[in-house]
Scaffold this active site. Structure first.
Site, PDB file in Angstrom:
ATOM      1  N   TRP A 454      -1.327  -0.075  -6.816  1.00 53.44           N
ATOM      2  CA  TRP A 454      -0.555  -1.124  -7.299  1.00 53.44           C
ATOM      3  C   TRP A 454      -0.376  -2.212  -6.362  1.00 53.44           C
ATOM      4  O   TRP A 454      -0.475  -3.641  -6.603  1.00 53.44           O
ATOM      5  CB  TRP A 454       0.734  -0.772  -7.741  1.00 53.44           C
ATOM      6  N   HIS A 455      -0.234  -1.818  -4.984  1.00 51.08           N
ATOM      7  CA  HIS A 455      -0.105  -3.028  -4.075  1.00 51.08           C
ATOM      8  C   HIS A 455      -1.357  -3.767  -3.578  1.00 51.08           C
ATOM      9  O   HIS A 455      -1.428  -4.831  -3.597  1.00 51.08           O
ATOM     10  CB  HIS A 455       0.364  -2.308  -2.562  1.00 51.08           C
ATOM     11  N   ASP A 456      -2.310  -2.777  -3.565  1.00 50.81           N
ATOM     12  CA  ASP A 456      -3.733  -3.302  -3.243  1.00 50.81           C
ATOM     13  C   ASP A 456      -4.968  -2.461  -3.334  1.00 50.81           C
ATOM     14  O   ASP A 456      -4.510  -1.322  -2.970  1.00 50.81           O
ATOM     15  CB  ASP A 456      -3.610  -4.261  -1.726  1.00 50.81           C
TER      16      ASP A 456
END
Length: 568
Positions: A454-456
């Site tokens: 989700w972050h990267d």
């Protein structure tokens, strides 16, 4: 003097941040929390006077060391000087090289103007147009705001959003609909990573107005959380209706006037007894595009948003004195950030890897203050957006309730860092998977894998997520084993030793994932354990962290004596 000290302590207390952090209103529950605390304060004991003396020496030394490692007096200065720009404090340059925070910092006046505009328009138009539901205004303003923010790229977001809505509405099998929601949601993250700017082949869309924020994909991750929240809450409501009798199902579909929508607490609002008719496309788009929380949150679930919007506003959003104090806390954090960016150029050092010849103490302070700046660069926008939301009448959870340096437990750290996201994870992933039961470790791996993606979508962050779970294991096992000795005099000191190990592991994981990367983290560890000065630093750091852990323990005991236990 005592009054001034109490006012300062009140200003920086947990209760100032969020009414959810108040002591329980139930006197029995409050007393249970108080009973868990040590009745006698340790602040006036000789042990804690020694700790305070260590703090008085160590904390200023930490600041000085970080400044020495990143200022113009450091031999590595020419390597990162190009990343600095002219500042406004005492004629010094400012490290505005972090892209995320630079966007916020440079657009701060625009954001303040937008807050004033949104607040004014709602106050003027609501009585004039006789709008009886707040979500109608949010729907209209949200679509305009979406276009202003992302221009023709809004179409990309709306396509993703409407496909998600169709999954919830037209997939007849509820389990399949929920599974498709998750599959589709995660798939969109991968699609956006590689194809966020694929042309439509239509000139006015591909070459038209791209909005104030052309990179729409950067903020899409928060939109995805709201998309999943709507589908999950709606499917949960449908499942409840299916499992109930026909008579009960009839009540669910009736107007809200027959429902029990009196004041609900924070947990009850997650499953607020809303009518199924509330899960419509207008409310869905109003929730998705709600301007104060659209860019970065904090996250509020669909049920909670609809409840607060159309049924029962919380007392906290009607208390303007409290909102003003919250805004003052926000401004204090902004000034702290400005001080760090003007006097410590640690972000620029990290970007250029300009740490040749630095001592282990300097390397560790570069990493630590980098982490503090990461914490602040997230906290400041979140608090501004939450202030905007409070001013507008919606109370989302506070995202950061502890200073980053006031953490000693990996488990508790994740309850305090990005708290609304943590609560979202628990509601929609951790609990449905079984929570802390038989498959606790596997569930944690799945949770942190999602968090990393989700972050990267980077292997480095996925490895960071797995490292975090690996570092949770010692704490979990040690807690289970040593719990039997909690009445022993030495228990607190053993916990402090465990806290020191925990802090080191958390720092290594976060330095690797977000600050120094592989090269910097390896360089720090090699210097610490292969040189005499490095080992001396390591020993002294253990003493300092042990002292910090004891102070953190007592801070939490003081909160419990007031009836507050936030479990972090």
């Amino acid at each position: 003097m005592a009054e001034l000290l109490n006012s300062i302590l009140d200003f920086f207390s947990l209760e100032t941040l969020d009414t959810r952090l108040y002591p329980p209103t139930n006197p029995v529950k409050k007393q249970q929390v108080i009973n868990k605390a040590n009745a006698k304060s340790k602040w006036n004991t000789l042990e804690f006077k020694v700790y305070i003396a260590i703090f008085a020496v160590t904390v200023p030394l930490m600041y000085k060391t970080a400044m020495d490692a990143s200022n113009e007096t450091n031999p590595n200065y020419p390597k990162f000087a190009r990343l600095l720009s002219q500042g406004w404090l005492f004629g010094r340059k400012v490290d505005n090289s972090d892209q995320q925070y630079r966007f916020f910092r440079d657009n701060f006046p625009l954001l303040m103007g937008l807050i004033f505009l949104h607040y004014s328009i709602r106050r003027i138009t609501t009585p004039l147009l006789h709008i009886n539901k707040r979500t109608y205004f949010d729907f209209g303003f949200g679509l305009i705001f979406l276009f202003a923010a992302h221009g023709t790229n809004s179409l990309r977001i709306l396509i993703f959003v409407l496909i998600n809505y169709l999954i919830s509405k037209f997939v007849p099998n509820y389990k399949l609909a929920l599974g498709l929601t998750w599959f589709y949601g995660i798939l969109t993250l991968f699609i956006n990573d590689k194809m966020y700017n694929v042309p439509f082949g239509i000139s006015f869309i591909d070459h038209g107005f791209k909005g104030i924020i052309e990179r729409w994909d950067v903020f899409y991750n928060f939109t995805l959380l709201r998309m999943i929240s709507f589908n999950a809450d709606y499917i949960e409501k449908l499942t409840e209706a299916k499992d109930s009798s026909k008579d009960e199902e009839g009540k669910l579909t009736n107007s809200s006037s027959s429902l029990n929508l009196s004041t609900l607490d924070d947990r009850e609002r997650l499953k607020a007894p809303l009518p199924i008719s509330d899960y419509n496309v207008v409310n869905y788009l109003a929730y998705i595009t709600y301007a104060p929380l659209f860019i970065a949150g904090p996250i509020v679930t669909f049920n909670d948003y609809i409840y607060q919007s159309n049924y029962q506003q919380l007392p906290s959003v009607k208390n303007y004195k409290r909102i003003f104090v919250y805004f003052a806390r926000f401004l204090f954090c902004v000034l702290v950030m400005e001080f760090l960016l003007h006097f410590m150029y640690v972000v620029a050092v990290s970007k250029t890897k300009a740490w040749d010849g630095n001592t282990p103490f300097q390397m560790s302070m570069l990493g630590l203050f980098n982490l503090n700046i990461i914490w602040l660069k997230l906290l400041i926008p979140w608090r501004l957006f939450r202030f905007w939301s409070l001013l507008d009448g919606i109370d989302p959870p506070e995202n950061m309730i502890r200073c980053m340096d006031n953490n000693y437990s990996a488990l508790a750290f994740w309850r305090a860092w990005h708290r609304s996201y943590n609560r979202w994870i628990i509601r929609y992933i951790y609990v449905p998977l079984g929570g802390g039961g038989k498959y606790r470790i596997l569930n944690s791996l799945l949770v942190f894998s999602f968090v990393a993606i989700w972050h990267d979508i980077e292997l480095k962050l996925l490895m960071w997520g797995w490292l975090v779970v690996f570092f949770l294991l010692p704490e979990i096992l040690a807690t289970i084993y040593f719990q039997r000795f909690k009445e022993e005099w030495w228990f607190r000191h053993v916990c402090a030793v465990g806290a020191v190990l925990n802090i080191w592991m958390m720092m290594i994981a976060n330095l690797f994932g977000f600050c120094l990367g592989k090269d910097g983290t390896v360089a720090l560890l090699q210097e610490m354990f292969s040189t005499l000065r490095g080992f001396e630093f390591f020993v002294l750091s253990l003493i300092a962290l042990f002292t910090g852990a004891q102070v953190m323990f007592e801070l939490r005991e003081a909160e419990k004596r007031k009836g507050i236990d936030v479990r972090c």
